[in-house]
Design a protein around this motif. Sequence first.
Motif, PDB file in Angstrom:
ATOM      1  N   VAL A   4     -11.449   0.249 -39.496  1.00  6.74           N
ATOM      2  CA  VAL A   4     -12.492   0.507 -38.489  1.00  6.74           C
ATOM      3  C   VAL A   4     -12.622  -0.687 -37.554  1.00  6.74           C
ATOM      4  O   VAL A   4     -12.693  -0.543 -36.333  1.00  6.74           O
ATOM      5  CB  VAL A   4     -13.838   0.804 -39.176  1.00  6.74           C
ATOM      6  N   HIS A   5     -12.645  -1.890 -38.133  1.00  9.49           N
ATOM      7  CA  HIS A   5     -12.795  -3.112 -37.331  1.00  9.49           C
ATOM      8  C   HIS A   5     -11.524  -3.436 -36.560  1.00  9.49           C
ATOM      9  O   HIS A   5     -11.586  -3.982 -35.452  1.00  9.49           O
ATOM     10  CB  HIS A   5     -13.174  -4.281 -38.237  1.00  9.49           C
ATOM     11  N   VAL A   6     -10.373  -3.075 -37.141  1.00  7.17           N
ATOM     12  CA  VAL A   6      -9.097  -3.293 -36.437  1.00  7.17           C
ATOM     13  C   VAL A   6      -9.043  -2.409 -35.195  1.00  7.17           C
ATOM     14  O   VAL A   6      -8.700  -2.861 -34.092  1.00  7.17           O
ATOM     15  CB  VAL A   6      -7.900  -3.002 -37.364  1.00  7.17           C
ATOM     16  N   LYS A   7      -9.412  -1.145 -35.355  1.00  8.70           N
ATOM     17  CA  LYS A   7      -9.379  -0.215 -34.226  1.00  8.70           C
ATOM     18  C   LYS A   7     -10.411  -0.579 -33.159  1.00  8.70           C
ATOM     19  O   LYS A   7     -10.218  -0.292 -31.976  1.00  8.70           O
ATOM     20  CB  LYS A   7      -9.600   1.214 -34.731  1.00  8.70           C
ATOM     21  N   ALA A   8     -11.490  -1.241 -33.577  1.00  8.39           N
ATOM     22  CA  ALA A   8     -12.510  -1.677 -32.618  1.00  8.39           C
ATOM     23  C   ALA A   8     -12.115  -2.978 -31.926  1.00  8.39           C
ATOM     24  O   ALA A   8     -12.812  -3.421 -30.999  1.00  8.39           O
ATOM     25  CB  ALA A   8     -13.837  -1.860 -33.334  1.00  8.39           C
ATOM     26  N   GLY A   9     -11.004  -3.579 -32.351  1.00 12.54           N
ATOM     27  CA  GLY A   9     -10.529  -4.804 -31.730  1.00 12.54           C
ATOM     28  C   GLY A   9     -11.201  -6.065 -32.215  1.00 12.54           C
ATOM     29  O   GLY A   9     -10.990  -7.150 -31.652  1.00 12.54           O
ATOM     30  N   LYS A  10     -12.003  -5.971 -33.281  1.00 13.75           N
ATOM     31  CA  LYS A  10     -12.721  -7.146 -33.784  1.00 13.75           C
ATOM     32  C   LYS A  10     -11.923  -7.912 -34.827  1.00 13.75           C
ATOM     33  O   LYS A  10     -12.175  -9.097 -35.070  1.00 13.75           O
ATOM     34  CB  LYS A  10     -14.073  -6.717 -34.359  1.00 13.75           C
ATOM     35  N   LEU A  11     -10.982  -7.219 -35.472  1.00 12.25           N
ATOM     36  CA  LEU A  11     -10.073  -7.857 -36.417  1.00 12.25           C
ATOM     37  C   LEU A  11      -8.645  -7.539 -36.006  1.00 12.25           C
ATOM     38  O   LEU A  11      -8.380  -6.503 -35.384  1.00 12.25           O
ATOM     39  CB  LEU A  11     -10.314  -7.359 -37.847  1.00 12.25           C
ATOM     40  N   ARG A  12      -7.723  -8.431 -36.357  1.00 12.38           N
ATOM     41  CA  ARG A  12      -6.297  -8.193 -36.083  1.00 12.38           C
ATOM     42  C   ARG A  12      -5.570  -8.019 -37.413  1.00 12.38           C
ATOM     43  O   ARG A  12      -5.673  -8.869 -38.304  1.00 12.38           O
ATOM     44  CB  ARG A  12      -5.699  -9.369 -35.307  1.00 12.38           C
ATOM     45  N   ALA A  13      -4.852  -6.918 -37.546  1.00 12.00           N
ATOM     46  CA  ALA A  13      -4.058  -6.649 -38.742  1.00 12.00           C
ATOM     47  C   ALA A  13      -2.661  -7.232 -38.559  1.00 12.00           C
ATOM     48  O   ALA A  13      -1.993  -6.956 -37.558  1.00 12.00           O
ATOM     49  CB  ALA A  13      -3.974  -5.151 -38.998  1.00 12.00           C
TER      50      ALA A  13
END
Length: 326
Positions: free
Chosen positions: A214-223
């Motif tokens: 969820v946070h990756v898709k929101a751009g707040k975390l990078r996978a």
Amino acid sequence: MRTRRSALHALASAAAMSAFPTSVLAQAASDFPSKPVRYIVPFAPGGQTDVMARLIGQQTGIEFKQPITVDNRAGASGNLGADLAAKSPPDGYTWLAITLAHAVNQSLFSNLPYSLEKNLTAVAHLASSPLVLVVNENNPAKNLAEFLAQARAKRLSGGSSGNGTPPHLGLELLALNAKLEVTHIPYKGGAPSLNDLLGGQIDFIVSNLPEASVHVKAGKLRALAITSAARHPLLPDVPTFNESGLPGVELENWTGLMVPAGTPVAIVDKVAASAIRALKLKDVSERVAALGFAPTGLGPAAFADILKKDVARWREIVKTRNIQPG
């Protein structure tokens, strides 16, 4: 002579007694279930394991025409509920939801009051989900190689949802294979660890995929890399650790169904078949996928083999990395 007759009588009585419960249990299996079933989830409501159990319980309950009631018994890293199930009557009316954590617990805790292999019986391996290495969006590392360079230049802090949980195992597996020294910071759950990563208080998490995506898709975390053998449809642009040049970091969290040891084979097979059929229903499989899981639908023998291998694998890693319970 009397002694010999007594021995023969004892043997005959034992044979008669063993035959009686077998016939009774066979009849019970054919009528199963004739009353509500308790499905113990050894974690709090709302988590992945709980949601999966409720999905399976709802569908098997419809097929069996009996309520399958989820009973959340959180505590002691999932051991409280597991022990309760292990000590329940082996009649098929108590089910247990377990995860990879239970396989790890067999070596993580030195005085468990139950054994997965001795006191419980594998029914069905339901679904699995990989983990993903994530960093804050402000971290300059754009791939695994750059992250490893960071980690070798200075000691990084990695969060997890607690000692012995899959994210902690992912961190230790990463450190072991990359030969890194990292500082592990355990939290009371995945959400608080992710909150601190979002806030910049820690450097990385090898997170459960559904929690992080969820946070990756929101751009707040990078996978940066994923622990599965192949890329995952939720994050198709994220390479595997193997693709990124670091083999050995393969880890899948999973959820499965067990019953008390001694439950009649006919009942075990009946429950397994129903659970696997439930996973094949379109609405169920779609909801499972939305959770970040891939349905597996493996029966008793295959699940027992997975359990045996995971218990052995993590026993070695727990010892090598000196992983301690929280």
